[in-house]
Design a protein around this motif. Structure first.
Motif, PDB file in Angstrom:
ATOM      1  N   GLN A 174      -2.844  38.409  30.994  1.00 61.14           N
ATOM      2  CA  GLN A 174      -3.580  38.970  30.243  1.00 61.14           C
ATOM      3  C   GLN A 174      -2.591  40.083  28.974  1.00 61.14           C
ATOM      4  O   GLN A 174      -2.194  41.157  29.381  1.00 61.14           O
ATOM      5  N   ASN A 175      -2.716  40.142  27.100  1.00 58.59           N
ATOM      6  CA  ASN A 175      -2.209  41.478  27.461  1.00 58.59           C
ATOM      7  C   ASN A 175      -0.450  41.642  28.173  1.00 58.59           C
ATOM      8  O   ASN A 175       0.249  42.622  28.537  1.00 58.59           O
ATOM      9  N   TRP A 197     -10.690  37.125  33.670  1.00 57.72           N
ATOM     10  CA  TRP A 197      -9.590  37.145  33.912  1.00 57.72           C
ATOM     11  C   TRP A 197      -9.660  38.802  34.909  1.00 57.72           C
ATOM     12  O   TRP A 197     -10.534  40.061  34.437  1.00 57.72           O
TER      13      TRP A 197
END
Lengths: 557, 99
Positions: free
Chosen positions: A192-193, A219
């Motif tokens: 994520q990112n 997440w």
């Protein structure tokens, strides 16, 4: 691959020393069986139907060749020359004697293996994608996370007397090869990112009350993951039912309280737990992760593979069936089938284990994996070496070209060995595989997973088999219930029961009728059994199994 | 009317080898079902079970198993006991070759 730290080695040695004394005290009469039983279960020692059984963990399914050779040594020295690979990446020895167990455990420790927490109400052996570190569709190698969980959960003081056993599986790929939604906790690594973390799935499981796991967190960063896992297990440890063992697993807790309630409780608990993780765990994680680097892949011509593929139809059939895409060009993932037609699913002789170890050393960067489907994997083989690998496999009865086909059957030990079983599984698997081999139909049938359990506990994963078979005891006679449409992948689904069960004599003909129905109704060879079942529904299969049934309307009239 | 009592034998696994054993009338543990004492009286069966359970240094997992008495000795009523006295069906291991 991970190698033990001094701490790991000292811990296992101390544990083995303690257990050796416990065995001695059992033998000299200082401990009764009731007193001894919790100790033996903590160390993987069961009493089965005909003998003791030792279950050895193969953490996240990963082995070096010297470890496989030690498994062969144990099979030869202390057992009847073979071992049984299970659906949870363990190996079981079916005939050890009590007095030999401490020596077996000491032998295992020499190659950094153990049987700790392969039984009892603890966090069990952590399983992972058997293509870890090799799969073309992998986002991250799940093994460093699995090893961190192994270290965190081993002898964790809060989690040695849980309401029931607790199983964790990890995958880092898009395809789910670890059945993560059928575990108490399933982890799917994803970014994520740009940061690696895990989707946390909780409350899945098969058994008496099958449940598909629910996402409790989309997440969680790797840094927060141990504290989060600890919070989940901690909430269940307090909330889980100890009054009824059939309702004690976390799947029931999640079902009874609802995922939102559990999520809120975990969040509260997390606030208390998280500050105890001061960052040392990440130092440890990085040390672990550094040991799971890729081997030194070779970049050499692949001509030998192409030539053999063209020239040898037996090799071609094996390559088409048993190879999977590797993340590196020129390499392949090899699955070695432990499902030779008519043999016991998941069994390997000591001689076969040594052959596989030798191949791994000579052609496979010294790595082996055990799959939950009871096969062995060579994760990194250069395609130019495949003809040589295939020749060696053939010489040891290990070149069966049936991965993913109807004879690649998962079967639990069933009543041939297991004290909990209600019917036999192994002979049913043997008969089905033999019959479809006689018919020479399995490549025509294509992908079809049969999974057989000899009791409701579902070690054979029957709920998620395309065809599931559950052996039961019906008034003193073995009886086999059939389910259709189960799915063990990322689109996990539980199969539907066809209707009344079949006797041991009727079950193979029943399989034939199901397969004939599929072949007659499929849109073409490209439509798999599962796809066809989803399109057609149960009706044509039911008719094939039980004959034309009067419709409800007719019955009412 | 109480249900008729199904005859029993006392069975267990040997502590060291894990092998299936049966209690004989002369208090020996025998690997052969044919040599087992057939218990046709419920109270006597319970007594024999209690006596056997005390022999912790010899056996593990003792219980009473249902049997049908025949001229050639007790025969298992249930298929589980048939497997225990024979061995697994996938290999010629256990009692089917050892005895």
């Amino acid at each position: 691959m991970y190698t033990y730290s001094d701490f790991d080695a000292a811990f296992v040695a101390e544990r083995n020393r303690q257990f050796r004394q416990q065995v001695e005290r059992r033998i000299d009469g200082s401990l009764t069986e009731d007193e001894f039983k919790p100790f033996r279960l903590m160390n993987g020692l069961y009493l089965q139907l005909h003998a003791y059984m030792l279950r050895v963990a193969i953490p996240y399914g990963t082995l070096r060749s010297e470890q496989m050779e030690m498994l062969a040594h144990l099979a030869e020295t202390y057992d009847k020359g073979y071992g049984h690979f299970t659906t949870r990446q363990n190996i079981q020895y079916n005939w050890p004697e009590l007095g030999d167990i401490p020596n077996m455990l000491d032998d295992l420790a020499k190659v950094e293996m153990h049987a700790i927490q392969t039984s009892g109400n603890t966090i069990r052996n952590v399983t992972a994608d058997h293509f870890a570190g090799a799969a073309a569709d992998e986002v991250a190698d799940p093994r460093p996370v699995a090893e961190m969980i192994r270290q965190w959960s081993t002898d964790h003081p809060e989690f040695q007397a849980l309401p029931r056993k607790f199983k964790i599986a990890v995958t880092g790929a898009q395809a789910d090869r670890a059945v993560i939604r059928a575990h108490d906790i399933g982890l799917r690594l994803h970014e994520q990112n740009g940061e690696l973390g895990a989707e946390v799935i909780v409350g899945g499981g098969l058994g008496r009350t099958p449940m598909i796991g629910k996402t409790i967190a989309e997440w969680v960063s790797l840094e927060d993951l141990p504290a989060y896992l600890e919070s989940v297990v901690s909430v269940w440890n307090l909330l889980g039912r100890r009054d009824n063992k059939y309702k004690s697993r976390i799947k029931i807790t999640v079902h009874e309280h609802g995922i939102d309630d559990i999520r809120a409780r975990v969040a509260d608990r997390y606030e208390l737990v998280r500050p105890a993780y001061n960052g040392a765990h990440m130092d440890l994680f990085h040390q672990i992760a550094a040991q799971f680097g890729s081997p030194a892949f070779r970049n050499v011509p692949t001509d030998a593979y192409g030539a053999a593929y063209k020239a040898d139809p037996v090799f071609r059939s094996w390559a088409d069936t048993n190879l999977s895409a590797h993340k590196v060009d020129g390499y392949a993932i090899v699955q070695i089938s432990l499902k030779a037609h008519g043999e016991t699913p998941g069994d390997a002789s000591a001689e076969q284990m040594r052959a596989m170890a030798r191949i791994a050393r000579d052609y496979g960067h010294d790595e082996l994996r055990i799959s939950h489907e009871q096969n062995v994997v060579l994760p990194h083989v250069h395609t130019s070496d495949l003809p040589a690998v295939h020749d060696i496999l053939k010489a040891h009865g290990l070149a069966t070209a049936n991965i993913g086909l109807i004879s690649d059957i998962i079967a639990c030990p069933g009543m041939d060995y297991c004290a909990l079983a209600t019917a036999r599984s192994i002979p049913i698997a043997q008969e089905i595989a033999t019959r479809f081999d006689e018919l020479k139909l399995e490549h025509e049938i294509g992908e079809l997973k049969i999974k057989i359990s000899g009791c409701i506990n579902a070690c054979g994963h029957h709920h998620v088999g395309h065809i599931g078979i559950l052996g039961l005891d019906r008034a003193g006679v073995e009886n086999y219930q059939v389910t259709l449409g189960g799915d063990h992948t990322e689109t996990l689904a539980l199969g539907d029961r066809t209707g009344p069960g079949f006797s041991a004599e009727e079950i193979v003909p029943a399989m034939e009728r199901i397969v004939d129905t599929y072949l007659a109704h499929r849109d073409g060879p490209e439509e798999t059994f599962l796809q066809a079942y989803r399109r057609l529904g149960m009706d044509p299969f039911k008719t094939a199994l039980y004959g034309e049934q009067p419709s409800k309307r007719t019955k009412a009239a | 009317m109480p249900r008729p009592f199904t005859p029993k034998v006392v069975t267990a696994n040997a502590l060291m080898s894990g092998e299936v054993v049966y209690l004989s009338a002369d208090d020996q543990w025998t690997p052969r079902l044919t040599e087992a004492e057939v218990l046709t009286d419920e109270a006597h069966a319970q007594l024999r079970l209690v006596e056997a359970s005390a022999r912790q240094s010899e056996i593990v997992g003792v219980y009473l198993a249902d049997m049908a008495p025949t001229d050639t000795g007790p025969e298992p009523v249930h298929f589980r006991e048939e497997f225990r006295r024979t061995g697994p069906s996938n290999y010629a291991h256990g009692k089917q070759v050892d005895l």
